[in-house]
Design a protein around this motif. Structure first.
Motif, mmCIF file in Angstrom:
data_model
loop_
_atom_site.group_PDB
_atom_site.id
_atom_site.type_symbol
_atom_site.label_atom_id
_atom_site.label_comp_id
_atom_site.label_asym_id
_atom_site.label_seq_id
_atom_site.Cartn_x
_atom_site.Cartn_y
_atom_site.Cartn_z
ATOM 1 N N ILE A 162 0.838 -1.203 0.000
ATOM 2 C CA ILE A 162 0.000 0.000 0.000
ATOM 3 C C ILE A 162 0.874 1.254 0.000
ATOM 4 C CG2 ILE A 162 -1.717 1.311 1.307
ATOM 5 C CD1 ILE A 162 -2.840 -1.302 2.322
ATOM 6 N N ALA A 163 1.954 1.216 0.766
ATOM 7 C CA ALA A 163 2.864 2.365 0.805
ATOM 8 C C ALA A 163 3.482 2.617 -0.567
ATOM 9 C CB ALA A 163 3.954 2.128 1.846
ATOM 10 N N GLU A 164 3.848 1.550 -1.271
ATOM 11 C CA GLU A 164 4.405 1.701 -2.615
ATOM 12 C C GLU A 164 3.357 2.247 -3.585
ATOM 13 O OE1 GLU A 164 5.937 -2.065 -3.745
ATOM 14 O OE2 GLU A 164 7.539 -2.082 -2.240
ATOM 15 N N MET A 165 2.130 1.753 -3.453
ATOM 16 C CA MET A 165 1.045 2.240 -4.306
ATOM 17 C C MET A 165 0.787 3.723 -4.049
ATOM 18 S SD MET A 165 -1.499 -1.053 -3.844
ATOM 19 C CE MET A 165 -2.932 -0.222 -4.551
ATOM 20 N N TYR A 166 0.819 4.094 -2.776
ATOM 21 C CA TYR A 166 0.591 5.499 -2.420
ATOM 22 C C TYR A 166 1.702 6.388 -2.968
ATOM 23 C CZ TYR A 166 0.279 9.714 0.441
ATOM 24 O OH TYR A 166 0.203 11.023 0.864
ATOM 25 N N SER A 167 2.928 5.907 -2.870
ATOM 26 C CA SER A 167 4.064 6.689 -3.365
ATOM 27 C C SER A 167 3.945 6.938 -4.867
ATOM 28 C CB SER A 167 5.369 5.957 -3.049
ATOM 29 O OG SER A 167 6.474 6.668 -3.548
ATOM 30 N N ALA A 168 3.565 5.881 -5.600
ATOM 31 C CA ALA A 168 3.408 6.034 -7.052
ATOM 32 C C ALA A 168 2.248 6.966 -7.381
ATOM 33 C CB ALA A 168 3.186 4.667 -7.689
ATOM 34 N N PHE A 169 1.158 6.830 -6.635
ATOM 35 C CA PHE A 169 -0.011 7.683 -6.861
ATOM 36 C C PHE A 169 0.295 9.134 -6.487
ATOM 37 C CE2 PHE A 169 -3.977 9.570 -5.201
ATOM 38 C CZ PHE A 169 -4.771 9.481 -6.329
ATOM 39 N N TYR A 170 1.014 9.314 -5.380
ATOM 40 C CA TYR A 170 1.337 10.654 -4.882
ATOM 41 C C TYR A 170 2.216 11.417 -5.868
ATOM 42 C CZ TYR A 170 2.776 14.221 -1.489
ATOM 43 O OH TYR A 170 3.005 15.404 -0.832
#
Length: 218
Positions: A145-153
């Protein structure tokens, strides 16, 4: 000079006597009320004990019969086994996979349609009847989830970055946003999983969206 203290009058003595008498009567009524409660509880317990004592044979027989009946039912009831597999969805296919799993669960758990399950999974009708449910859920990992958030951010503008916190992003995720999912199959026959594995994987991979996407790139 000596001072003479006033002597208490008879009326004051009578008033005090009546007051103490009223207080005494109030305490007497209170303790009598408490005693009546305990006496009532004692009588109820005594009546119940007498009731059970007079019918002890009947109750003992009922307990024995009930225990034996439950033991027989437990012995005759089929044990439920479970098996899990993990899949990785691609090309935004998670929604369709969930739909396919829900269809299988409908057939096995609600409709008990062993004929259709037999046809689609390549097993006998008897084996299909032992399938009791199909389940799916995302394999949630906070690191993912943290990786997904980083990419989305990284794709957001400065204003959106202020508004889209990690907690807000995490709450906005659905099952379809994850790539790894755990599929569970429940059955009363623990040997049926190997028999349905290949056909089952083929069935849940029958993704209309994926097929149309492949046609576009071919």
């Amino acid at each position: 000079m000596s001072k003479n203290l006033p002597e208490p009058t008879n009326s004051e003595e009578v008033d005090l006597g009546q007051l103490f008498k009223l207080i005494g009567n109030a305490f007497e009524r209170f303790f009598r009320f408490i005693a009546n409660i305990f006496i009532g509880i004692y009588n109820v317990i005594l009546i119940l004990l007498i009731h059970f004592y007079k019918r002890k044979v009947w109750y003992a027989t009922a307990i024995i019969i009930g225990g034996a009946f439950g033991f027989i039912i437990d012995k005759k009831s089929d044990k439920l086994y479970g098996a899990n597999m993990f899949i990785e969805t691609n090309f935004n296919s998670a929604r369709q996979v969930y739909e396919n799993i829900n269809q299988f669960h409908q057939l096995a758990n609600k409709d008990a349609d062993s004929l259709e399950l037999s046809r689609r999974l390549g097993v006998t009708v008897g084996e299909a009847a032992k399938l009791k449910g199909f389940y799916i859920e995302p394999d949630i990992d906070d690191n993912v989830i943290a990786e997904m958030y980083s990419a989305f951010y990284s794709m957001l503008d400065s204003v959106s970055r202020v508004e889209m916190t990690f907690d807000r992003y995490k709450k906005s995720l659905t099952n379809y946003n994850f790539n790894i999912h755990r599929i569970g199959v429940a059955s009363t026959d623990k040997t049926v999983y190997k028999k349905i594995e290949k056909a089952f994987v083929d069935e849940i991979s029958a993704n209309a969206y994926l097929k149309s996407w492949l046609k576009l790139i071919c």
